[in-house]
Design a protein around this motif. Structure first.
Motif, PDB file in Angstrom:
ATOM      1  N   ALA A   3       0.862  -1.190   0.000  1.00 41.54           N
ATOM      2  CA  ALA A   3       0.000   0.000   0.000  1.00 41.54           C
ATOM      3  C   ALA A   3       0.892   1.231   0.000  1.00 41.54           C
ATOM      4  O   ALA A   3       1.994   1.226   0.537  1.00 41.54           O
ATOM      5  CB  ALA A   3      -0.895  -0.006   1.231  1.00 41.54           C
ATOM      6  N   LEU A   4       0.398   2.294  -0.620  1.00 46.54           N
ATOM      7  CA  LEU A   4       1.158   3.526  -0.725  1.00 46.54           C
ATOM      8  C   LEU A   4       0.296   4.672  -0.214  1.00 46.54           C
ATOM      9  O   LEU A   4      -0.843   4.829  -0.637  1.00 46.54           O
ATOM     10  CB  LEU A   4       1.543   3.783  -2.190  1.00 46.54           C
ATOM     11  CG  LEU A   4       2.244   5.076  -2.527  1.00 46.54           C
ATOM     12  CD1 LEU A   4       3.633   5.104  -1.893  1.00 46.54           C
ATOM     13  CD2 LEU A   4       2.365   5.209  -4.032  1.00 46.54           C
ATOM     14  N   THR A   5       0.838   5.450   0.698  1.00 42.95           N
ATOM     15  CA  THR A   5       0.123   6.614   1.229  1.00 42.95           C
ATOM     16  C   THR A   5       0.915   7.858   0.864  1.00 42.95           C
ATOM     17  O   THR A   5       2.122   7.907   1.069  1.00 42.95           O
ATOM     18  CB  THR A   5      -0.006   6.524   2.765  1.00 42.95           C
ATOM     19  OG1 THR A   5      -0.694   5.323   3.090  1.00 42.95           O
ATOM     20  CG2 THR A   5      -0.746   7.719   3.317  1.00 42.95           C
ATOM     21  N   ILE A   6       0.225   8.835   0.308  1.00 43.59           N
ATOM     22  CA  ILE A   6       0.864  10.103  -0.023  1.00 43.59           C
ATOM     23  C   ILE A   6       0.188  11.184   0.797  1.00 43.59           C
ATOM     24  O   ILE A   6      -1.015  11.405   0.682  1.00 43.59           O
ATOM     25  CB  ILE A   6       0.759  10.413  -1.531  1.00 43.59           C
ATOM     26  CG1 ILE A   6       1.388   9.282  -2.336  1.00 43.59           C
ATOM     27  CG2 ILE A   6       1.409  11.746  -1.848  1.00 43.59           C
ATOM     28  CD1 ILE A   6       1.194   9.399  -3.819  1.00 43.59           C
ATOM     29  N   ARG A   7       0.958  11.856   1.613  1.00 46.68           N
ATOM     30  CA  ARG A   7       0.405  12.887   2.499  1.00 46.68           C
ATOM     31  C   ARG A   7       0.590  14.274   1.904  1.00 46.68           C
ATOM     32  O   ARG A   7       1.455  14.498   1.067  1.00 46.68           O
ATOM     33  CB  ARG A   7       1.092  12.815   3.859  1.00 46.68           C
ATOM     34  CG  ARG A   7       0.776  11.546   4.619  1.00 46.68           C
ATOM     35  CD  ARG A   7       1.434  11.570   6.001  1.00 46.68           C
ATOM     36  NE  ARG A   7       1.035  10.429   6.786  1.00 46.68           N
ATOM     37  CZ  ARG A   7       1.596   9.232   6.721  1.00 46.68           C
ATOM     38  NH1 ARG A   7       2.594   9.029   5.887  1.00 46.68           N
ATOM     39  NH2 ARG A   7       1.173   8.245   7.478  1.00 46.68           N
ATOM     40  N   ASP A   8      -0.222  15.198   2.381  1.00 48.56           N
ATOM     41  CA  ASP A   8      -0.100  16.621   2.066  1.00 48.56           C
ATOM     42  C   ASP A   8      -0.249  16.935   0.576  1.00 48.56           C
ATOM     43  O   ASP A   8       0.437  17.805   0.045  1.00 48.56           O
ATOM     44  CB  ASP A   8       1.231  17.185   2.590  1.00 48.56           C
ATOM     45  CG  ASP A   8       1.381  16.991   4.094  1.00 48.56           C
ATOM     46  OD1 ASP A   8       0.372  17.113   4.802  1.00 48.56           O
ATOM     47  OD2 ASP A   8       2.508  16.702   4.547  1.00 48.56           O
ATOM     48  N   VAL A   9      -1.154  16.215  -0.093  1.00 46.98           N
ATOM     49  CA  VAL A   9      -1.446  16.527  -1.488  1.00 46.98           C
ATOM     50  C   VAL A   9      -2.481  17.651  -1.478  1.00 46.98           C
ATOM     51  O   VAL A   9      -3.531  17.524  -0.853  1.00 46.98           O
ATOM     52  CB  VAL A   9      -1.993  15.297  -2.238  1.00 46.98           C
ATOM     53  CG1 VAL A   9      -2.315  15.655  -3.682  1.00 46.98           C
ATOM     54  CG2 VAL A   9      -0.999  14.137  -2.161  1.00 46.98           C
ATOM     55  N   PRO A  10      -2.207  18.747  -2.154  1.00 47.43           N
ATOM     56  CA  PRO A  10      -3.151  19.871  -2.156  1.00 47.43           C
ATOM     57  C   PRO A  10      -4.520  19.463  -2.712  1.00 47.43           C
ATOM     58  O   PRO A  10      -4.616  18.650  -3.634  1.00 47.43           O
ATOM     59  CB  PRO A  10      -2.478  20.904  -3.070  1.00 47.43           C
ATOM     60  CG  PRO A  10      -1.024  20.555  -3.022  1.00 47.43           C
ATOM     61  CD  PRO A  10      -0.976  19.064  -2.877  1.00 47.43           C
ATOM     62  N   ASP A  11      -5.564  20.037  -2.142  1.00 47.66           N
ATOM     63  CA  ASP A  11      -6.932  19.701  -2.525  1.00 47.66           C
ATOM     64  C   ASP A  11      -7.198  19.932  -4.008  1.00 47.66           C
ATOM     65  O   ASP A  11      -7.888  19.128  -4.646  1.00 47.66           O
ATOM     66  CB  ASP A  11      -7.936  20.507  -1.690  1.00 47.66           C
ATOM     67  CG  ASP A  11      -7.954  20.076  -0.228  1.00 47.66           C
ATOM     68  OD1 ASP A  11      -7.565  18.926   0.062  1.00 47.66           O
ATOM     69  OD2 ASP A  11      -8.360  20.895   0.619  1.00 47.66           O
ATOM     70  N   ASP A  12      -6.656  20.990  -4.580  1.00 49.15           N
ATOM     71  CA  ASP A  12      -6.910  21.265  -5.996  1.00 49.15           C
ATOM     72  C   ASP A  12      -6.291  20.187  -6.888  1.00 49.15           C
ATOM     73  O   ASP A  12      -6.867  19.808  -7.911  1.00 49.15           O
ATOM     74  CB  ASP A  12      -6.417  22.658  -6.394  1.00 49.15           C
ATOM     75  CG  ASP A  12      -4.915  22.842  -6.206  1.00 49.15           C
ATOM     76  OD1 ASP A  12      -4.351  22.293  -5.242  1.00 49.15           O
ATOM     77  OD2 ASP A  12      -4.315  23.555  -7.031  1.00 49.15           O
ATOM     78  N   GLN A  13      -5.156  19.636  -6.488  1.00 49.81           N
ATOM     79  CA  GLN A  13      -4.538  18.555  -7.261  1.00 49.81           C
ATOM     80  C   GLN A  13      -5.362  17.279  -7.151  1.00 49.81           C
ATOM     81  O   GLN A  13      -5.540  16.563  -8.144  1.00 49.81           O
ATOM     82  CB  GLN A  13      -3.107  18.320  -6.796  1.00 49.81           C
ATOM     83  CG  GLN A  13      -2.181  19.470  -7.150  1.00 49.81           C
ATOM     84  CD  GLN A  13      -0.774  19.263  -6.629  1.00 49.81           C
ATOM     85  OE1 GLN A  13      -0.443  18.223  -6.047  1.00 49.81           O
ATOM     86  NE2 GLN A  13       0.088  20.261  -6.828  1.00 49.81           N
TER      87      GLN A  13
END
Length: 76
Positions: A3-13
């Motif tokens: 599993a891969l978790t990506i944090r702090d991705v901006p909402d618009d992206q």
């Protein structure tokens, strides 16, 4: 499979990716898996250069080049 978790991705992206996934008829997860697979399968520039070096190394001496020029001139 990991599993891969990506944090702090901006909402618009995230919103842009969700729209693109929907346009492709995929879930966001499936869309991202395809995106990651596509990126992972593309060779880097360094990998491409190494492959070019392996596959295109010419084994021609200066004498071979001169002989080919002379042969071409003689055929005129």
């Amino acid at each position: 499979m990991t599993a891969l978790t990506i944090r702090d991705v901006p909402d618009d992206q995230i919103q842009t990716l969700k729209v693109r996934a929907a346009q492709a008829g995929k879930s966001l997860q499936a869309f991202m898996q395809d995106l990651i697979a596509r990126e992972a399968s593309r060779p880097t520039m360094a990998e491409m250069m190494a492959r070019l070096d392996r596959e295109t190394t010419a084994r021609v001496s200066a004498a071979d080049v001169v002989a080919a020029i002379d042969e071409g001139r003689a055929g005129r």
